[in-house]
Scaffold this motif. Sequence first.
Motif, PDB file in Angstrom:
ATOM      1  N   ASN A  22       0.916  -1.339   0.003  1.00 17.87           N
ATOM      2  CA  ASN A  22       0.179   0.064  -0.203  1.00 17.87           C
ATOM      3  C   ASN A  22       0.920   1.209  -0.059  1.00 17.87           C
ATOM      4  O   ASN A  22       1.752   1.428   0.859  1.00 17.87           O
ATOM      5  CB  ASN A  22      -1.059  -0.167   1.157  1.00 17.87           C
ATOM      6  CG  ASN A  22      -1.820   1.064   1.081  1.00 17.87           C
ATOM      7  OD1 ASN A  22      -1.626   2.270   1.102  1.00 17.87           O
ATOM      8  ND2 ASN A  22      -3.166   0.874   1.440  1.00 17.87           N
ATOM      9  N   ASN A  24      -0.033   4.483   0.174  1.00 15.70           N
ATOM     10  CA  ASN A  24      -0.565   5.664   0.689  1.00 15.70           C
ATOM     11  C   ASN A  24       0.275   6.742   1.408  1.00 15.70           C
ATOM     12  O   ASN A  24       0.439   7.808   1.035  1.00 15.70           O
ATOM     13  CB  ASN A  24      -1.524   5.235   1.700  1.00 15.70           C
ATOM     14  CG  ASN A  24      -2.716   4.572   1.298  1.00 15.70           C
ATOM     15  OD1 ASN A  24      -3.119   4.599  -0.041  1.00 15.70           O
ATOM     16  ND2 ASN A  24      -3.787   4.148   2.117  1.00 15.70           N
ATOM     17  N   LYS A  25       1.139   6.020   2.231  1.00 14.91           N
ATOM     18  CA  LYS A  25       2.301   6.830   3.013  1.00 14.91           C
ATOM     19  C   LYS A  25       3.144   7.174   2.154  1.00 14.91           C
ATOM     20  O   LYS A  25       3.887   8.443   2.574  1.00 14.91           O
ATOM     21  CB  LYS A  25       2.747   6.132   4.118  1.00 14.91           C
ATOM     22  CG  LYS A  25       1.522   5.710   5.073  1.00 14.91           C
ATOM     23  CD  LYS A  25       0.759   6.532   5.539  1.00 14.91           C
ATOM     24  CE  LYS A  25      -0.588   6.462   6.053  1.00 14.91           C
ATOM     25  NZ  LYS A  25      -1.017   5.404   6.981  1.00 14.91           N
ATOM     26  N   HIS A  58      -5.398   3.525  -1.634  1.00 18.69           N
ATOM     27  CA  HIS A  58      -6.722   3.826  -0.933  1.00 18.69           C
ATOM     28  C   HIS A  58      -6.956   5.396  -1.063  1.00 18.69           C
ATOM     29  O   HIS A  58      -6.788   6.262  -0.501  1.00 18.69           O
ATOM     30  CB  HIS A  58      -6.802   3.524   0.714  1.00 18.69           C
ATOM     31  CG  HIS A  58      -8.165   3.815   1.361  1.00 18.69           C
ATOM     32  ND1 HIS A  58      -8.402   2.906   2.322  1.00 18.69           N
ATOM     33  CD2 HIS A  58      -9.046   4.562   0.987  1.00 18.69           C
ATOM     34  CE1 HIS A  58      -9.536   3.336   2.400  1.00 18.69           C
ATOM     35  NE2 HIS A  58     -10.293   4.300   1.762  1.00 18.69           N
ATOM     36  N   ARG A  60      -8.484   8.404  -1.111  1.00 15.71           N
ATOM     37  CA  ARG A  60      -9.579   8.976  -0.061  1.00 15.71           C
ATOM     38  C   ARG A  60     -10.084  10.049  -0.689  1.00 15.71           C
ATOM     39  O   ARG A  60      -9.382  10.807  -1.267  1.00 15.71           O
ATOM     40  CB  ARG A  60      -9.204   9.063   1.409  1.00 15.71           C
ATOM     41  CG  ARG A  60      -8.786   7.723   2.150  1.00 15.71           C
ATOM     42  CD  ARG A  60      -8.289   8.312   3.559  1.00 15.71           C
ATOM     43  NE  ARG A  60      -7.968   7.025   4.146  1.00 15.71           N
ATOM     44  CZ  ARG A  60      -8.967   6.124   4.854  1.00 15.71           C
ATOM     45  NH1 ARG A  60     -10.140   6.683   4.954  1.00 15.71           N
ATOM     46  NH2 ARG A  60      -8.669   4.945   5.297  1.00 15.71           N
ATOM     47  N   HIS A  65      -3.578  11.552   0.741  1.00 11.78           N
ATOM     48  CA  HIS A  65      -2.394  11.159   0.280  1.00 11.78           C
ATOM     49  C   HIS A  65      -2.451  10.569  -1.197  1.00 11.78           C
ATOM     50  O   HIS A  65      -2.179  11.595  -2.147  1.00 11.78           O
ATOM     51  CB  HIS A  65      -1.861   9.862   1.172  1.00 11.78           C
ATOM     52  CG  HIS A  65      -2.755   8.975   1.750  1.00 11.78           C
ATOM     53  ND1 HIS A  65      -3.823   8.422   0.832  1.00 11.78           N
ATOM     54  CD2 HIS A  65      -3.142   8.377   3.139  1.00 11.78           C
ATOM     55  CE1 HIS A  65      -4.869   7.777   1.737  1.00 11.78           C
ATOM     56  NE2 HIS A  65      -4.496   7.799   2.855  1.00 11.78           N
ATOM     57  N   GLU A  89      -8.769   0.277  -3.002  1.00 12.74           N
ATOM     58  CA  GLU A  89      -9.444   0.275  -1.827  1.00 12.74           C
ATOM     59  C   GLU A  89     -10.506   1.764  -1.744  1.00 12.74           C
ATOM     60  O   GLU A  89      -9.808   2.785  -2.034  1.00 12.74           O
ATOM     61  CB  GLU A  89      -8.872   0.189  -0.575  1.00 12.74           C
ATOM     62  CG  GLU A  89      -7.926  -0.825  -0.386  1.00 12.74           C
ATOM     63  CD  GLU A  89      -7.226  -1.357   0.889  1.00 12.74           C
ATOM     64  OE1 GLU A  89      -6.793   0.096   1.465  1.00 12.74           O
ATOM     65  OE2 GLU A  89      -7.023  -2.230   1.404  1.00 12.74           O
ATOM     66  N   VAL A 111     -14.540  -0.538   1.678  1.00 11.74           N
ATOM     67  CA  VAL A 111     -14.084  -0.178   2.927  1.00 11.74           C
ATOM     68  C   VAL A 111     -15.017   0.808   3.444  1.00 11.74           C
ATOM     69  O   VAL A 111     -15.277   1.822   2.761  1.00 11.74           O
ATOM     70  CB  VAL A 111     -12.474   0.255   3.102  1.00 11.74           C
ATOM     71  CG1 VAL A 111     -12.289   0.677   4.429  1.00 11.74           C
ATOM     72  CG2 VAL A 111     -11.673  -0.540   2.368  1.00 11.74           C
ATOM     73  N   PHE A 118     -10.158   9.334  10.184  1.00 13.93           N
ATOM     74  CA  PHE A 118      -8.589   9.355  10.428  1.00 13.93           C
ATOM     75  C   PHE A 118      -7.790   8.292   9.836  1.00 13.93           C
ATOM     76  O   PHE A 118      -6.938   8.161   9.196  1.00 13.93           O
ATOM     77  CB  PHE A 118      -8.251   9.274  11.866  1.00 13.93           C
ATOM     78  CG  PHE A 118      -6.899   9.015  12.459  1.00 13.93           C
ATOM     79  CD1 PHE A 118      -6.296   8.123  12.866  1.00 13.93           C
ATOM     80  CD2 PHE A 118      -6.315  10.205  12.183  1.00 13.93           C
ATOM     81  CE1 PHE A 118      -4.989   8.018  13.227  1.00 13.93           C
ATOM     82  CE2 PHE A 118      -4.758  10.240  12.670  1.00 13.93           C
ATOM     83  CZ  PHE A 118      -4.207   9.255  13.043  1.00 13.93           C
ATOM     84  N   THR A 119      -8.411   6.862   9.910  1.00 17.09           N
ATOM     85  CA  THR A 119      -7.840   5.791   9.085  1.00 17.09           C
ATOM     86  C   THR A 119      -9.062   4.567   9.177  1.00 17.09           C
ATOM     87  O   THR A 119     -10.063   4.897   9.808  1.00 17.09           O
ATOM     88  CB  THR A 119      -6.644   5.130   9.748  1.00 17.09           C
ATOM     89  OG1 THR A 119      -6.344   4.115   8.924  1.00 17.09           O
ATOM     90  CG2 THR A 119      -6.792   4.579  11.098  1.00 17.09           C
ATOM     91  N   SER A 120      -8.900   3.610   8.450  1.00 21.82           N
ATOM     92  CA  SER A 120     -10.195   2.427   8.514  1.00 21.82           C
ATOM     93  C   SER A 120      -9.864   1.867   9.642  1.00 21.82           C
ATOM     94  O   SER A 120      -9.071   1.441  10.306  1.00 21.82           O
ATOM     95  CB  SER A 120      -9.452   1.608   7.330  1.00 21.82           C
ATOM     96  OG  SER A 120      -9.446   2.269   6.055  1.00 21.82           O
ATOM     97  N   PHE A 150     -13.789  -5.433   3.237  1.00 25.79           N
ATOM     98  CA  PHE A 150     -13.041  -5.169   4.342  1.00 25.79           C
ATOM     99  C   PHE A 150     -14.003  -5.425   5.583  1.00 25.79           C
ATOM    100  O   PHE A 150     -15.207  -4.819   5.967  1.00 25.79           O
ATOM    101  CB  PHE A 150     -12.693  -3.773   4.507  1.00 25.79           C
ATOM    102  CG  PHE A 150     -11.629  -3.519   5.562  1.00 25.79           C
ATOM    103  CD1 PHE A 150     -12.208  -2.580   6.621  1.00 25.79           C
ATOM    104  CD2 PHE A 150     -10.408  -3.918   5.416  1.00 25.79           C
ATOM    105  CE1 PHE A 150     -11.056  -2.365   7.605  1.00 25.79           C
ATOM    106  CE2 PHE A 150      -9.552  -3.661   6.587  1.00 25.79           C
ATOM    107  CZ  PHE A 150      -9.774  -2.523   7.552  1.00 25.79           C
ATOM    108  N   HIS A 210      -4.074  -4.203   7.753  1.00 25.08           N
ATOM    109  CA  HIS A 210      -4.391  -3.025   8.793  1.00 25.08           C
ATOM    110  C   HIS A 210      -3.350  -3.324   9.706  1.00 25.08           C
ATOM    111  O   HIS A 210      -3.479  -4.109  10.653  1.00 25.08           O
ATOM    112  CB  HIS A 210      -5.629  -2.524   9.217  1.00 25.08           C
ATOM    113  CG  HIS A 210      -5.478  -1.370   9.608  1.00 25.08           C
ATOM    114  ND1 HIS A 210      -6.019  -0.087   8.859  1.00 25.08           N
ATOM    115  CD2 HIS A 210      -5.341  -0.519  10.951  1.00 25.08           C
ATOM    116  CE1 HIS A 210      -5.983   1.134   9.667  1.00 25.08           C
ATOM    117  NE2 HIS A 210      -5.354   0.848  10.664  1.00 25.08           N
TER     118      HIS A 210
HETATM  119  C1  LIG Z   1      -8.318  -0.526   4.562  1.00 26.54           C
HETATM  120  C2  LIG Z   1      -6.951  -0.268   5.327  1.00 26.54           C
HETATM  121  O1  LIG Z   1      -6.926  -0.641   6.548  1.00 26.54           O
HETATM  122  C3  LIG Z   1      -6.013   0.435   4.920  1.00 26.54           C
HETATM  123  O2  LIG Z   1      -5.886  -0.204   3.433  1.00 26.54           O
HETATM  124  C4  LIG Z   1      -6.109   1.997   4.680  1.00 26.54           C
HETATM  125  O3  LIG Z   1      -5.819   2.211   3.242  1.00 26.54           O
HETATM  126  C5  LIG Z   1      -5.448   2.560   5.529  1.00 26.54           C
HETATM  127  O4  LIG Z   1      -5.557   4.087   5.287  1.00 26.54           O
HETATM  128  P1  LIG Z   1      -4.532   5.190   5.687  1.00 26.54           P
HETATM  129  O5  LIG Z   1      -3.406   4.819   4.936  1.00 26.54           O
HETATM  130  O6  LIG Z   1      -5.359   6.486   5.213  1.00 26.54           O
HETATM  131  O7  LIG Z   1      -4.297   5.055   7.232  1.00 26.54           O
END
Ligand SMILES: CC(=O)[C@@H](O)[C@H](O)COP(=O)(O)O
Length: 263
Positions: A22, A24-25, A58, A60, A65, A89, A111, A118-120, A150, A210
Amino acid sequence: MNPLVAPESSAHALGRTALSVNLNKVALLRNTRHLGIPSVTRAAEIVLEAGADGITVHPRPDERHIRAHDVHELAALLKRWPQVEYNIEGNPLHNLMDFIRAVRPHQATFVPDSEGQFTSDHGWNLPADADTLRPLIDECHALGMRVSLFMDPIPEQMAHVRAVGADRVELYTETYASAFGTPREQAVRDQFAATARAALAAGLGVNAGHDLNRDNLTAFVREVPGVAEVSIGHALIADALELGYSATIRAYLGCIHAAGATA
Ligand SMILES: CC(=O)[C@@H](O)[C@H](O)COP(=O)(O)O
Ligand SMILES: NCC(=O)COP(=O)(O)O
């Protein structure tokens, strides 16, 4: 991307759990300046060259991100990697379906996050959400991709996941990560194993994600049956800041290998 030729990843062929990274970060750090670094697509290239089996994003609604251009640029990049799976996602009631229709990834992971969450931190509520999800799952199938829901690790929910038409369940693993290293660790892992058995019995594939990391991953894959894919981002990218992307991917693949074959 043509999901109709969605690969069964080399991981599936080898009987081991696939590692989907993933990103995202990477995008989160990139977005703190207007310089375009660190590059999301460059990160994808390096982790794939190091052996990762898939890429997860993901996107959002607030684009904190992953941004829309990242989703499309990764789709273009992955055309060069036919054995690599693309997993997108999001909440299909928000912005996810626009990406699904445009990009057609191999897998859509639904999801139930709110827009500013804030997060999933929870899975779907089935069967209450079934009528809402079913036409969206049907549309994803018509577009040729697999659908994963999810979900919290509740064995009784797995029959509902299958009944609504999903192909896989993604087990939300935060409770496992929080229990790891505490006296509750084995009992919580046993709960995930029971949920995975119920999912497999219902005809579902099993994904997980997660807060998985290098410390908790091997025991999870070893004891939770049939995990087809883990999607890992936060801890993996944090590790990559110390070790580099390539060494980090090798380390996470080593954690999966240490768990033994899933077949
Ligand atoms: C669905 C899940 O648990 C993660 O894939 C999600 O993408 C986390 O999102 P953040 O990176 O925004 O915290
Ligand atoms: N679906 C889980 C995921 O993609 C990454 O979650 P995390 O490793 O960032 O917690």
